[in-house]
Enzyme design. Structure first.
Site: not given
Ligand code: BES
Ligand code: ZN
Ligand code: MN
Length: 498
Positions: A270, A275, A282, A293, A352, A354, A356
């Site tokens: 990834k 992000d 966020k 990220d 958010d 993104e 996947r």
């Molecule tokens: N990059 C984040 C996941 C992340 C969070 C990595 C904290 C490292 C530390 C990812 O893109 C994300 O924002 N995921 C969301 C998914 C949700 C919207 C289903 C999350 O984990 O809140």
């Molecule tokens: Zn992310």
């Molecule tokens: Mn995200």
């Protein structure tokens, strides 16, 4: 790089050195006193030195003309690979802060007690040397690109001499140094701020790596720009990228071994270089570290370099769909429907989620290479950190054999991972009325539904997903990991491919 050597005889002490003595127990009168004297033993005992990992007892002595610095280091658990690596790391740290040029690490059984690898098979003995070499090299790691030269950490140590009853571990030295270099490379990419480490920067780094390997290895690189990705119908990846002013880059590095190949492996990382969350923005606290990220991308690019340098017997492809996830008048919206390169349609219910989406098109691209297996590495979900904490990665695969092989490799190099299931019934959460899939499910099971989403793009390949959201970055130091990017799971990738 340090000069690392193994010998059975302690070198003559010089003033400009630190002697680190591995101790698996408290000092015992019959072995310790003859070498360092009873008063030192009594002082160490009074200071409650028992040989536990992390304990140290420092003293200095004058031996004829030479002033010698000595540190007893707890080494009770050297059978554990992560402790072995961090033992060497800690020794180098001590030597760096002592400002000496040479570190002598005494591992002889007379004082230390028999080493856990003694009498083991040659591969296990070499791995001990490999892990110690990794620890030594990582003991000097710091990201100092933006620190003034005169304020950077002192790096006095040039040479580490291991004194041991058996020099077999020396076989692993060169390998450990290559791995450490790759780990450091991944850390640098993660630690670099998002204003520096853009998709273009990742592509340039990958190109430079390939150029540097070109003379001795069969390597190649392709970087696709936005238009080329459009021609390949990468609608999910480009949907995420459309809000950013930084041009997206789809990076594909490939390596073929000189000898026979055991098969073709695609490593997908990834590569979201920042992000923000997009319109599902966020909050500050959640966005603060989001330069990290792209840790999955950093790991596969760095591991690719290591795989070539180690002449590993697999055809290796490192694949990264690199972009930022930003907010702008052009950014993708909630409710948009994106079309992936395998024609699957995805309704966006959270911008958010993104990662996947970028991975979906990368996986479809990888599957067209007809790999023996594909593995993806992604800082994918906060939910995985909620489940497993900040140090353990979540591993998901429908292929038990692949998952076991992968977890075995992780255990041998001391990187913490735990398998999570991929129950089909949770796919229910990803059903959309408008499209084939929604990009997110409900709150509970967030790491798993992300894995299930990806499984829709594995296209019948043997596939494993590794969610590194926790261990990719550390907020406190532990083991060989400093604050910031960890280089996780470069060591496991290279062990797995070996
Ligand atoms: N990059 C984040 C996941 C992340 C969070 C990595 C904290 C490292 C530390 C990812 O893109 C994300 O924002 N995921 C969301 C998914 C949700 C919207 C289903 C999350 O984990 O809140
Ligand atoms: Zn992310
Ligand atoms: Mn995200």
């Amino acid at each position: 790089m340090l000069q690392l050597t193994w010998t059975t005889e302690a070198p003559t002490p010089v003033g400009d050195q630190l002697l680190a003595v591995a101790m698996r127990d408290a000092p015992s009168p019959d072995t310790f006193d003859a070498r360092f004297g009873k008063p030192v033993r009594e002082a160490a005992t009074a200071a409650r030195f028992t040989g536990k990992h992390g304990e140290t007892f420092s003293f200095t002595r004058v031996d004829g003309e030479v002033f010698e610095r000595v540190v007893l280091m707890g080494a009770a658990d050297l059978a554990d690979p992560s402790q072995l690596r961090s033992f060497a790391h800690d020794a180098v740290r001590l030597a760096q802060s002592a400002g000496v040029a040479r570190l002598v690490i005494d591992l002889r059984a007379t004082l230390a007690g028999a080493m856990p690898w003694a009498g083991g098979d040659p591969a296990a003995v070499a791995r001990a040397g490999d892990l110690l070499a990794q620890g030594c090299e990582l003991g000097s790691y710091a990201y100092e690109r933006f620190i003034a030269e005169d304020k950077r950490a002192r790096r006095s140590v040039r040479e580490v001499v291991f004194v041991a009853d058996d020099t077999g571990p020396a076989e692993g030295t060169a390998r450990g140094q290559i791995i450490a270099k790759s780990v450091a490379r991944a850390r640098d990419l993660v630690n670099g701020p998002a204003g520096l480490v853009t998709p273009t920067f990742l592509a340039t780094t990958a190109s430079n790596i390939v150029a540097s390997l070109q003379d001795e290895h069969e390597v190649a690189i392709t970087v696709l720009d936005r238009d080329e990705c459009l021609a390949r119908n990468m609608g999910c990846f480009l949907g995420v990228a459309q809000g950013s002013d930084e041009p997206p880059k789809f990076i594909h590095m490939s390596y073929k071994p000189h000898g026979p190949s055991k098969g073709r492996v695609c490593l997908i990382g990834k590569g979201v270089t920042f992000d923000s969350g997009g319109y599902s923005l966020k909050p500050t606290d959640g966005m603060l570290d989001m330069k990290m990220d792209m840790a999955g991308a950093a790991a596969v690019i760095a591991a690719f370099e290591g795989a070539a340098k180690l002449h590993l017997p697999w055809e290796v492809h490192a694949i990264v769909a690199a972009t930022e996830n930003m907010v702008s008048g052009r950014a993708y919206r909630l409710g948009d429907v994106l079309v992936a390169s395998n024609d699957k349609t995805v309704e966006i219910n959270n911008t958010d989620a993104e990662g996947r989406l970028t991975l979906a098109d990368a996986m479809v691209y990888a599957s067209k290479l007809q790999p023996t297996m594909m593995l993806d590495f992604a800082t994918l979900t906060g939910a995985c950190m909620v489940a497993l904490g900040p140090k353990i990665a979540g591993v998901m695969s429908k292929d038990d054999r692949l998952a076991e092989d992968w977890l075995g490799a992780a255990a041998r190099v001391g990187e913490a991972m735990w398998r999570l299931p991929l129950p089909d019934d949770l796919k229910e959460q990803l059903k959309s009325k408008l499209a084939d899939l929604k990009n997110t499910g409900e709150r509970y099971g967030g790491a798993i539904t992300a894995g299930l989403f990806l499984s829709e793009f594995a296209e019948g390949c043997r596939w494993l997903h590794c969610d590194i959201a926790g261990p990719a970055m550390a907020s406190k130091p532990y083991g060989v990991t400093t604050v910031g990017g960890s280089g996780f799971p470069v060591a496991t990738i290279l062990e797995f491919l070996t």
